[in-house]
Design a protein around this motif. Structure first.
Motif, PDB file in Angstrom:
ATOM      1  N   HIS A 119       0.878  -1.171   0.000  1.00 41.55           N
ATOM      2  CA  HIS A 119       0.000   0.000   0.000  1.00 41.55           C
ATOM      3  C   HIS A 119       0.909   1.212   0.000  1.00 41.55           C
ATOM      4  O   HIS A 119       1.651   1.432   0.965  1.00 41.55           O
ATOM      5  CB  HIS A 119      -0.884  -0.025   1.245  1.00 41.55           C
ATOM      6  CG  HIS A 119      -1.735   1.197   1.394  1.00 41.55           C
ATOM      7  ND1 HIS A 119      -2.719   1.515   0.500  1.00 41.55           N
ATOM      8  CD2 HIS A 119      -1.737   2.170   2.330  1.00 41.55           C
ATOM      9  CE1 HIS A 119      -3.308   2.640   0.888  1.00 41.55           C
ATOM     10  NE2 HIS A 119      -2.729   3.062   1.996  1.00 41.55           N
ATOM     11  N   GLY A 120       0.860   2.011  -1.057  1.00 37.03           N
ATOM     12  CA  GLY A 120       1.782   3.140  -1.167  1.00 37.03           C
ATOM     13  C   GLY A 120       3.201   2.629  -1.062  1.00 37.03           C
ATOM     14  O   GLY A 120       3.579   1.688  -1.753  1.00 37.03           O
ATOM     15  N   ASN A 121       3.977   3.199  -0.136  1.00 33.68           N
ATOM     16  CA  ASN A 121       5.331   2.636  -0.028  1.00 33.68           C
ATOM     17  C   ASN A 121       5.524   1.770   1.210  1.00 33.68           C
ATOM     18  O   ASN A 121       6.620   1.602   1.710  1.00 33.68           O
ATOM     19  CB  ASN A 121       6.399   3.737  -0.115  1.00 33.68           C
ATOM     20  CG  ASN A 121       6.049   4.876   0.821  1.00 33.68           C
ATOM     21  OD1 ASN A 121       5.230   4.677   1.729  1.00 33.68           O
ATOM     22  ND2 ASN A 121       6.644   6.033   0.625  1.00 33.68           N
ATOM     23  N   LYS A 122       4.423   1.196   1.658  1.00 30.63           N
ATOM     24  CA  LYS A 122       4.533   0.249   2.768  1.00 30.63           C
ATOM     25  C   LYS A 122       4.320  -1.173   2.235  1.00 30.63           C
ATOM     26  O   LYS A 122       3.356  -1.413   1.493  1.00 30.63           O
ATOM     27  CB  LYS A 122       3.477   0.590   3.816  1.00 30.63           C
ATOM     28  CG  LYS A 122       3.486  -0.338   4.993  1.00 30.63           C
ATOM     29  CD  LYS A 122       2.502   0.124   6.067  1.00 30.63           C
ATOM     30  CE  LYS A 122       2.338  -0.991   7.107  1.00 30.63           C
ATOM     31  NZ  LYS A 122       1.141  -0.850   7.906  1.00 30.63           N
ATOM     32  N   VAL A 123       5.210  -2.062   2.594  1.00 31.53           N
ATOM     33  CA  VAL A 123       5.088  -3.457   2.150  1.00 31.53           C
ATOM     34  C   VAL A 123       5.229  -4.387   3.346  1.00 31.53           C
ATOM     35  O   VAL A 123       6.078  -4.175   4.212  1.00 31.53           O
ATOM     36  CB  VAL A 123       6.187  -3.805   1.112  1.00 31.53           C
ATOM     37  CG1 VAL A 123       6.101  -5.267   0.706  1.00 31.53           C
ATOM     38  CG2 VAL A 123       6.089  -2.918  -0.118  1.00 31.53           C
ATOM     39  N   ARG A 124       4.363  -5.397   3.402  1.00 30.12           N
ATOM     40  CA  ARG A 124       4.497  -6.443   4.424  1.00 30.12           C
ATOM     41  C   ARG A 124       4.479  -7.783   3.714  1.00 30.12           C
ATOM     42  O   ARG A 124       3.770  -7.961   2.719  1.00 30.12           O
ATOM     43  CB  ARG A 124       3.316  -6.456   5.406  1.00 30.12           C
ATOM     44  CG  ARG A 124       3.066  -5.186   6.162  1.00 30.12           C
ATOM     45  CD  ARG A 124       3.630  -5.288   7.562  1.00 30.12           C
ATOM     46  NE  ARG A 124       4.960  -4.716   7.565  1.00 30.12           N
ATOM     47  CZ  ARG A 124       5.817  -4.788   8.561  1.00 30.12           C
ATOM     48  NH1 ARG A 124       5.528  -5.456   9.635  1.00 30.12           N
ATOM     49  NH2 ARG A 124       6.991  -4.215   8.490  1.00 30.12           N
ATOM     50  N   ILE A 125       5.247  -8.735   4.250  1.00 28.44           N
ATOM     51  CA  ILE A 125       5.270 -10.064   3.637  1.00 28.44           C
ATOM     52  C   ILE A 125       4.873 -11.107   4.683  1.00 28.44           C
ATOM     53  O   ILE A 125       5.399 -11.098   5.800  1.00 28.44           O
ATOM     54  CB  ILE A 125       6.677 -10.395   3.094  1.00 28.44           C
ATOM     55  CG1 ILE A 125       7.084  -9.320   2.072  1.00 28.44           C
ATOM     56  CG2 ILE A 125       6.702 -11.777   2.460  1.00 28.44           C
ATOM     57  CD1 ILE A 125       8.454  -9.551   1.478  1.00 28.44           C
ATOM     58  N   PHE A 126       3.956 -11.989   4.310  1.00 29.64           N
ATOM     59  CA  PHE A 126       3.524 -13.063   5.211  1.00 29.64           C
ATOM     60  C   PHE A 126       3.919 -14.415   4.641  1.00 29.64           C
ATOM     61  O   PHE A 126       3.894 -14.628   3.431  1.00 29.64           O
ATOM     62  CB  PHE A 126       2.004 -13.002   5.408  1.00 29.64           C
ATOM     63  CG  PHE A 126       1.533 -11.718   6.019  1.00 29.64           C
ATOM     64  CD1 PHE A 126       1.674 -11.485   7.377  1.00 29.64           C
ATOM     65  CD2 PHE A 126       0.977 -10.723   5.226  1.00 29.64           C
ATOM     66  CE1 PHE A 126       1.257 -10.281   7.941  1.00 29.64           C
ATOM     67  CE2 PHE A 126       0.553  -9.514   5.781  1.00 29.64           C
ATOM     68  CZ  PHE A 126       0.696  -9.293   7.143  1.00 29.64           C
ATOM     69  N   SER A 127       4.250 -15.334   5.552  1.00 29.20           N
ATOM     70  CA  SER A 127       4.647 -16.688   5.147  1.00 29.20           C
ATOM     71  C   SER A 127       3.406 -17.535   4.898  1.00 29.20           C
ATOM     72  O   SER A 127       2.284 -17.095   5.119  1.00 29.20           O
ATOM     73  CB  SER A 127       5.458 -17.325   6.265  1.00 29.20           C
ATOM     74  OG  SER A 127       4.595 -17.596   7.353  1.00 29.20           O
ATOM     75  N   ILE A 164      11.206  -6.652  -1.116  1.00 32.64           N
ATOM     76  CA  ILE A 164      10.458  -5.411  -0.915  1.00 32.64           C
ATOM     77  C   ILE A 164      10.901  -4.347  -1.920  1.00 32.64           C
ATOM     78  O   ILE A 164      10.077  -3.727  -2.600  1.00 32.64           O
ATOM     79  CB  ILE A 164      10.667  -4.888   0.519  1.00 32.64           C
ATOM     80  CG1 ILE A 164      10.066  -5.894   1.489  1.00 32.64           C
ATOM     81  CG2 ILE A 164      10.028  -3.522   0.695  1.00 32.64           C
ATOM     82  CD1 ILE A 164      10.264  -5.554   2.928  1.00 32.64           C
ATOM     83  N   ASP A 165      12.228  -4.184  -2.030  1.00 34.34           N
ATOM     84  CA  ASP A 165      12.728  -3.198  -3.002  1.00 34.34           C
ATOM     85  C   ASP A 165      12.225  -3.517  -4.395  1.00 34.34           C
ATOM     86  O   ASP A 165      11.809  -2.634  -5.144  1.00 34.34           O
ATOM     87  CB  ASP A 165      14.267  -3.203  -3.017  1.00 34.34           C
ATOM     88  CG  ASP A 165      14.823  -2.636  -1.723  1.00 34.34           C
ATOM     89  OD1 ASP A 165      14.032  -2.006  -0.981  1.00 34.34           O
ATOM     90  OD2 ASP A 165      16.025  -2.838  -1.446  1.00 34.34           O
ATOM     91  N   ALA A 166      12.278  -4.801  -4.734  1.00 31.96           N
ATOM     92  CA  ALA A 166      11.887  -5.196  -6.080  1.00 31.96           C
ATOM     93  C   ALA A 166      10.408  -4.937  -6.333  1.00 31.96           C
ATOM     94  O   ALA A 166      10.018  -4.471  -7.406  1.00 31.96           O
ATOM     95  CB  ALA A 166      12.216  -6.681  -6.299  1.00 31.96           C
ATOM     96  N   ILE A 167       9.585  -5.227  -5.329  1.00 31.91           N
ATOM     97  CA  ILE A 167       8.141  -5.005  -5.486  1.00 31.91           C
ATOM     98  C   ILE A 167       7.860  -3.508  -5.625  1.00 31.91           C
ATOM     99  O   ILE A 167       7.100  -3.068  -6.483  1.00 31.91           O
ATOM    100  CB  ILE A 167       7.377  -5.580  -4.263  1.00 31.91           C
ATOM    101  CG1 ILE A 167       7.359  -7.102  -4.335  1.00 31.91           C
ATOM    102  CG2 ILE A 167       5.978  -5.017  -4.149  1.00 31.91           C
ATOM    103  CD1 ILE A 167       6.423  -7.684  -5.378  1.00 31.91           C
ATOM    104  N   MET A 168       8.517  -2.714  -4.796  1.00 34.18           N
ATOM    105  CA  MET A 168       8.310  -1.267  -4.862  1.00 34.18           C
ATOM    106  C   MET A 168       8.700  -0.741  -6.237  1.00 34.18           C
ATOM    107  O   MET A 168       8.062   0.149  -6.785  1.00 34.18           O
ATOM    108  CB  MET A 168       9.171  -0.563  -3.797  1.00 34.18           C
ATOM    109  CG  MET A 168       8.752  -0.837  -2.387  1.00 34.18           C
ATOM    110  SD  MET A 168       7.132  -0.214  -2.033  1.00 34.18           S
ATOM    111  CE  MET A 168       7.520   1.508  -2.040  1.00 34.18           C
ATOM    112  N   ALA A 169       9.777  -1.301  -6.782  1.00 36.21           N
ATOM    113  CA  ALA A 169      10.263  -0.803  -8.066  1.00 36.21           C
ATOM    114  C   ALA A 169       9.376  -1.252  -9.223  1.00 36.21           C
ATOM    115  O   ALA A 169       9.213  -0.536 -10.199  1.00 36.21           O
ATOM    116  CB  ALA A 169      11.702  -1.277  -8.285  1.00 36.21           C
ATOM    117  N   SER A 170       8.789  -2.446  -9.109  1.00 29.19           N
ATOM    118  CA  SER A 170       8.102  -2.942 -10.303  1.00 29.19           C
ATOM    119  C   SER A 170       6.582  -2.797 -10.252  1.00 29.19           C
ATOM    120  O   SER A 170       5.932  -2.859 -11.277  1.00 29.19           O
ATOM    121  CB  SER A 170       8.493  -4.396 -10.586  1.00 29.19           C
ATOM    122  OG  SER A 170       8.348  -5.168  -9.424  1.00 29.19           O
ATOM    123  N   ILE A 171       5.995  -2.617  -9.068  1.00 28.38           N
ATOM    124  CA  ILE A 171       4.533  -2.506  -9.011  1.00 28.38           C
ATOM    125  C   ILE A 171       4.152  -1.146  -8.440  1.00 28.38           C
ATOM    126  O   ILE A 171       4.569  -0.790  -7.333  1.00 28.38           O
ATOM    127  CB  ILE A 171       3.930  -3.643  -8.160  1.00 28.38           C
ATOM    128  CG1 ILE A 171       4.296  -4.998  -8.776  1.00 28.38           C
ATOM    129  CG2 ILE A 171       2.406  -3.510  -8.070  1.00 28.38           C
ATOM    130  CD1 ILE A 171       3.771  -6.195  -8.018  1.00 28.38           C
TER     131      ILE A 171
END
Ligand code: ATP
Length: 601
Positions: free
Chosen positions: A268-276, A290-297
């Motif tokens: 959401h915006g520039n906040k990312v959380r990852i769950f297992s 996280i960096d990759a997701i922010m850069a590509s989506i």
């Protein structure tokens, strides 16, 4: 009961009975009774406490008070010196019982005790959980003492069990859903509605609170929300491309099946959380993802994918074990450099304010493809091919295996994302091994047998069980004693000891008498040569032959503890039954073809 609170002793009475019972139906009845006598605005708190938590698991709020600190508080509050308190702990082997005994020996009777309420216990525990860092120890002890000073011995028992993470009431999420349906809706039938909401939110407290305060319609209105993990959709297995195609009605998607770690990524915006896969927050393990997701989506999303370790030079996929270097608190930067990953997305559950779990697979895939173009840095979309004949499916599987995959994930083109469910809308197809079962099994350790000789003082064998969702019970399927290294034996002893219980667990069905019983918690992976009928094991008892269950022949530990699975995620009785049936079919086919070619005398 009005809104003026709830005595803590009310839940302690029920907890005592829950601990004592070895019957599952009784357990459900006790929970129903407790829920009914709870003021509705406290329902979520009572549900969390029953699970030994303060909040849903994914929030990662741990009480995690060390035993020593708890004992120190006990010593202060009881007036016994530290040595006596420690001796009590050693003698009883249970911190709760040590507390009960110590508090009943309290030197000065406290004259003016304030009655403990659920609200007060919960909010004090909340404060303890929030305290972090240097100097917080003394404050924590003060808070614990504050509760213990006003606690009856039995109340103290559960306070210490909860704060040290040792409360073992043996309630599964599904048992609570059953109990909620009985307590707050007309019938048990409504459990499905509650379960849907649970699958979308992973938060039993929220579901409980909603049904108790606002009723079933409000539960129906619960939907997907960012940063609240969705329980994952799971796959069934088959043994041949023909069978998979058959199940799919002749046309389906075949995706590469990668062997890594499943990630559910919320952005959401520039906040990312990852769950297992187990819905723990593992954001800190994957700064690179996280960096990759922010850069590509660019938009807000919930996507799912598999993180796989890769060899940077060759871009080849590496075995799953390489990812375990990520499971650490420190040195994650090094782990990132030394063990780089690729992130292969395979589903999208939410985009830009809109949930998409009810869209058919192929539409979700299209959205995903529109989102990530080709390969963007380490992020890409899992390769997929639409197939309508078995030959193309097999060819594609060989290609996948050649590229380092485990096999294929076959997906129904029209199926929605079925949160929290295992079904044939997704089918895993792995390489066949004729001499061994095609797949490994993930089984729950429910008991152990003392070792002899070289293994004296350790466990010589573990009693393993499969899970049956219908009656929420674990049925034994084998004893395993091979495949363990000396370090494994050492590790298992330590890993299992917190889960030792006095009698067979209420949710375990076993004909064997183990030397030691455990609460069903730890899941390990085993491989076996085949599945056979056995009167000793209770898995699928009577399903194939009267008086016989199914058992694994020559089971062997693969070395992998499934930390990413809860006991209820273990291989199910139904899966083992269908593996057995498939094995019969294959054996018959092989015999028939050997007879045809005259190989059998
Ligand atoms: P399960 O997760 O079904 O209980 P498991 O953990 O033993 O079983 P597998 O039998 O290997 O795992 O298969 C399911 C897992 O495969 C998924 O949970 C996911 O992590 C992984 N996976 C790899 N590729 C894909 C894909 N293309 N689509 C869905 N899942 C995939």
């Amino acid at each position: 009961m009005g809104c003026d609170g709830m005595d803590y002793s009310t839940i302690v009475d029920v907890f005592d009975k829950m601990e004592a019972t070895s019957k599952r139906t009784e357990l459900t009845d006790l929970i129903v009774g407790l829920l009914k006598s709870t003021p509705r605005e406290l329902i979520d708190k009572v549900v969390y406490l029953m699970l030994g938590r303060l909040r849903p698991e994914y929030e990662g709020i741990e009480l995690g008070v060390a035993d020593r600190m708890a004992l120190r508080a006990l010593s202060v509050s009881s007036g016994l010196d530290m040595k006596s308190v420690e001796e009590l702990y050693v003698k009883t082997g249970d911190i709760g019982e040590a507390a009960e005994e110590a508090l009943s020996k309290r030197l000065q009777a406290v004259l003016f005790k304030d009655k403990l309420t659920v609200e007060r216990v919960y909010s004090t525990l909340e404060r303890i959980a929030m305290l972090k860092g240097e100097g917080s120890q003394d404050t924590k002890i003060r808070y614990i003492c504050n509760l213990l000073n006003d606690a009856e011995p039995r109340e103290g028992k559960y306070i210490l069990k909860i704060i040290t993470g040792k409360l073992r009431l043996g309630v599964a999420d599904y048992t609570i859903l059953d109990a909620l349906a009985v307590a707050f809706t007309e019938s048990k039938e409504n459990r499905d509605i509650l379960e849907r909401a649970y699958n979308l939110t992973s938060d039993l407290g929220l579901v409980a609170r909603t049904v108790a305060l606002d009723g079933l319609d409000a539960v129906k209105a619960i939907g997907v929300e960012l940063f609240r993990p969705i329980r994952p959709m799971l796959a069934e297995r088959v043994s041949s491309a023909e069978e998979a195609l058959d199940r799919m009605g002749g046309r389906c998607a075949a995706e590469y099946k990668l062997d890594g770690e499943r990630l559910q990524i919320h952005k959401h915006g520039n906040k990312v959380r990852i769950f297992s896969r187990r819905l723990e927050d593992i954001t800190s393990h994957y700064p690179d993802a996280i960096d990759a997701i922010m850069a590509s989506i660019k938009v807000d999303v919930i996507v799912e994918g598999e993180a796989v370790a890769i060899n940077q030079d060759t871009q080849e996929y590496l075995p799953f074990q390489e990812l375990m270097h990520r499971r650490r608190k420190y040195g994650i930067e090094e782990a990132m450099r030394e063990y780089p990953i690729a992130l292969n997305l395979f589903d999208i559950l939410y985009i830009d304010g809109r949930e998409c779990i009810d869209l058919p697979y192929i539409e979700r895939r299209n959205i995903l493809e529109g989102l990530v173009n080709g390969s963007m840095g380490i992020v890409s979309i899992v390769p997929m091919l639409i197939v309508s004949d078995a030959k193309s499916m097999e060819d594609y599987m060989l290609k996948a295996i050649n590229e380092g995959c485990e096999g294929l994930m076959i997906k129904d083109l029209n199926s929605p994302y079925r949160a929290g469910a295992r079904g044939y809308a997704w089918i895993k197809l792995k390489r066949e091994y004729r001499s061994e079962l095609a797949d490994t099994l993930d089984l729950v350790v429910v008991g152990a047998f003392h070792g002899r000789g070289r293994r004296a003082g350790r466990y010589g064998a573990l009693l393993l069980a499969s899970y049956n969702r219908e009656d929420d019970t674990f049925y034994t399927v084998c004893k395993v004693g091979t495949g363990f290294t000396d370090e494994d034996l050492e590790r298992f002893y330590g890993m299992l000891s917190p889960y030792i219980i006095r009698h067979k667990h209420a949710r375990v069905n076993s004909r064997l008498e183990a030397d030691v019983w455990f609460e069903p918690r730890i899941v390990i992976e085993v491989i076996a040569s085949e599945i056979t009928l056995s009167p000793l094991h209770t898995c699928a008892m009577n399903a194939i032959r009267e008086g016989n269950g199914l058992a694994l022949r020559f089971p062997k530990f693969t070395g992998r503890v499934r930390e990413d699975k809860s006991a209820e995620d273990a291989t199910s009785v139904d899966e083992i039954l269908s593996m057995y049936r498939r094995q019969l079919k294959v054996t018959r086919q092989v015999q028939a073809s050997e007879e045809d070619t005259g190989m059998i005398e």
